[in-house]
Design an enzyme around this catalytic site. Structure first.
Site, mmCIF file in Angstrom:
data_model
loop_
_atom_site.group_PDB
_atom_site.id
_atom_site.type_symbol
_atom_site.label_atom_id
_atom_site.label_comp_id
_atom_site.label_asym_id
_atom_site.label_seq_id
_atom_site.Cartn_x
_atom_site.Cartn_y
_atom_site.Cartn_z
ATOM 1 N N HIS A 251 80.865 6.258 -52.062
ATOM 2 C CA HIS A 251 81.823 6.085 -53.230
ATOM 3 C C HIS A 251 82.758 4.942 -52.923
ATOM 4 O O HIS A 251 82.813 4.528 -51.493
ATOM 5 C CB HIS A 251 82.547 7.284 -52.916
ATOM 6 C CG HIS A 251 83.686 7.539 -53.822
ATOM 7 N ND1 HIS A 251 84.767 7.211 -53.981
ATOM 8 C CD2 HIS A 251 83.653 8.527 -55.049
ATOM 9 C CE1 HIS A 251 85.607 7.399 -54.895
ATOM 10 N NE2 HIS A 251 84.868 8.404 -55.573
ATOM 11 N N ASP B 85 82.211 10.222 -44.350
ATOM 12 C CA ASP B 85 83.102 10.777 -45.750
ATOM 13 C C ASP B 85 82.512 12.297 -46.058
ATOM 14 O O ASP B 85 81.433 12.349 -46.597
ATOM 15 C CB ASP B 85 82.715 9.923 -46.891
ATOM 16 C CG ASP B 85 83.332 10.039 -48.339
ATOM 17 O OD1 ASP B 85 83.819 11.254 -48.236
ATOM 18 O OD2 ASP B 85 83.534 9.267 -48.981
ATOM 19 N N GLN C 164 82.313 15.426 -50.373
ATOM 20 C CA GLN C 164 81.529 16.525 -51.127
ATOM 21 C C GLN C 164 80.746 17.472 -50.313
ATOM 22 O O GLN C 164 80.879 18.651 -50.493
ATOM 23 C CB GLN C 164 80.337 15.648 -51.741
ATOM 24 C CG GLN C 164 80.554 14.583 -52.929
ATOM 25 C CD GLN C 164 81.123 15.385 -53.991
ATOM 26 O OE1 GLN C 164 81.081 16.305 -54.328
ATOM 27 N NE2 GLN C 164 82.229 14.632 -54.698
ATOM 28 N N LYS D 137 88.584 18.970 -54.109
ATOM 29 C CA LYS D 137 87.528 19.339 -54.424
ATOM 30 C C LYS D 137 86.998 20.688 -53.789
ATOM 31 O O LYS D 137 86.120 21.439 -53.946
ATOM 32 C CB LYS D 137 86.316 18.238 -53.928
ATOM 33 C CG LYS D 137 86.563 16.879 -54.658
ATOM 34 C CD LYS D 137 85.349 16.141 -54.329
ATOM 35 C CE LYS D 137 86.053 14.304 -54.357
ATOM 36 N NZ LYS D 137 85.773 14.051 -55.793
ATOM 37 N N CYS E 239 82.324 5.879 -59.339
ATOM 38 C CA CYS E 239 82.808 5.292 -58.369
ATOM 39 C C CYS E 239 81.926 4.983 -57.521
ATOM 40 O O CYS E 239 81.987 5.017 -56.232
ATOM 41 C CB CYS E 239 83.960 5.816 -57.706
ATOM 42 S SG CYS E 239 85.418 6.317 -58.744
#
Ligand code: PLP
Length: 405
Positions: free
Chosen positions: A121, A198, A201, A224, A363
């Site tokens: 991202h 990261d 998600q 999220k 993104c």
């Protein structure tokens, strides 16, 4: 037994209509809806329990501080980290910028290398580009394969004596691929290279254990995770924390300030300047309670069934091209349709039928460039979605096919 109807009842927005149709919310990869318990916690915090934190000696300030620090402890436990190793930020973008400014910038020299995968991202690309532009740091890219898989061995093979960091996603926000970050961390650690993961998600869809993964940094974003926007943070290994200078300067992150000198507060507050997102982080703590109450294994099981059903239904449409077919794919489907229809046109037709998806480059422009795509639609599923909603999506795509073919 996971009762999705009951779960849906916890999210007030899911009973509304959009464009005269029941809302089918499949834009969870962008941001998830909030359960009533989170909305209530935010309202309660502002209505009855609000004051600034860490500053006052009065009742409400102490109460707000206790609630805020209790949220930190819960979120840290959710990642199997100690509370002092979790720094609050407004989300992943700020978290990765924190690492870039506070850990990487003072340490990296021109010619030093950062390894990235091609499916990052922009939040895990642009902060490193800053170091390339400003300090001559070299970005080394490792491509995913046509299935959207990232081979940990390929990442480790890119390590050279100049590698200072590997920054990699745990789960692609475009393809849904879940990366074997533990394997990357194991290999990187053997070569003395820190790893930033990261988790924006991944943490939504599976139990995360930063100690088992063995990473140095693990970033999450609250909006999220069914929490308020502006919440989130990052696990930082204590060895890396000790190497970090402060990021933003201001109140709370200092111990003493004189006209000539400053001394820092202890971590994690050393990295949290000014009045933080008090209520947002308290709300995130409640969202984490909500998820753990349902059980991460139960959530994962429900979403696996949704993924399998959606995969089978979309594969049945030979005019739909789903991007990425990894064996580790989660319930995120980016797709294009045969014919000239642009992703924005498809999402507009879906919106007219009450279906919310994302359209564009997500993104993740380097990934789109690798796959030769200008834009896709993305349907991303959450713990409250149903197989009936997959059917509604498929019917609407059939309509798009008729309209645009
Ligand atoms: N990383 C990934 C994989 C994401 O999907 C997102 C959000 O879309 C981000 C980072 C950015 O997170 P935030 O919204 O907290 O800045």
């Amino acid at each position: 037994m996971y009762d999705v109807a009951q779960v849906r009842g916890d999210f007030p927005i899911l009973s509304r209509q959009v464009n005269g149709k029941p809302l089918v919310y499949l834009d969870n990869g962008a941001s998830a809806q909030k359960p009533q318990v989170v909305i209530d916690a935010v309202t309660r915090a502002y209505s009855h329990e609000y004051a600034n934190v860490h500053r006052g000696l009065h009742y409400l300030s102490n109460l707000a501080t206790d609630n805020y620090e209790a949220a930190r402890a819960k979120i840290a436990r959710f990642l199997n980290a100690a509370p002092d190793h979790f720094v609050f930020t407004t989300g992943t973008t700020e978290a990765i910028n924190l690492v870039s400014y506070a850990w990487a910038a003072p340490r990296l020299q021109a010619g030093d290398e950062i390894i990235l995968s091609s499916m990052e991202h922009h939040a895990n690309i642009v902060p490193w580009h800053f170091l390339r532009e400003r300090q001559g740091v070299i970005l080394k890219w490792v491509d995913v394969d046509a299935n959207g898989d990232l081979d940990p061995e390929a990442v480790l093979a890119a390590i050279t004596p100049r590698t200072r960091l590997i920054a990699v996603t745990h789960m692609s926000n475009v393809l849904g691929t879940v990366v074997d970050v533990a394997a990357i961390c194991r290999g990187a650690q053997a070569k003395g290279v820190p790893v930033l993961v990261d988790g924006s998600q991944a943490a939504v869809h599976m139990a995360v254990d930063v100690q088992a993964i063995g990473c140095d940094f693990y970033a999450i974003t609250g909006h999220k995770l069914y929490g308020p926007s502006g919440s989130g943070g990052i696990f930082i290994h204590p060895d890396r924390m000790a190497e970090m200078r402060p990021f933003l300067g201001g109140g709370d992150m200092i111990r003493d300030v004189t006209r000539d000198a400053i001394t820092w507060n202890d971590p994690p507050m050393k990295f949290e300047a000014g009045t933080p997102g008090i209520v947002q982080q308290i709300g995130l703590g409640v969202a984490i309670d909500y998820m753990t109450g349902l059980g991460m294994a139960n959530i994962a099981g429900h979403e696996r069934a949704l993924r399998d059903y959606a995969r089978a239904r979309l594969e049945g449409l030979n005019w739909v091209q789903v991007q990425g077919n990894s064996a580790t794919k989660g319930a995120i489907f980016s797709f294009t349709l045969d014919g000239a229809a642009h992703a924005h046109d498809i999402s507009t037709v879906l919106d007219k039928r009450g279906i919310a998806v994302r359209a564009g480059t997500h993104c993740a422009m380097p990934l789109m460039q690798q796959f030769g795509l200008t834009a896709t639609c993305r349907a991303s599923f959450a713990l409250y979605n149903t197989v009936e909603e997959v059917d509604t999506l498929v019917s609407a795509l059939e309509l798009c096919h008729d309209l645009f073919a």
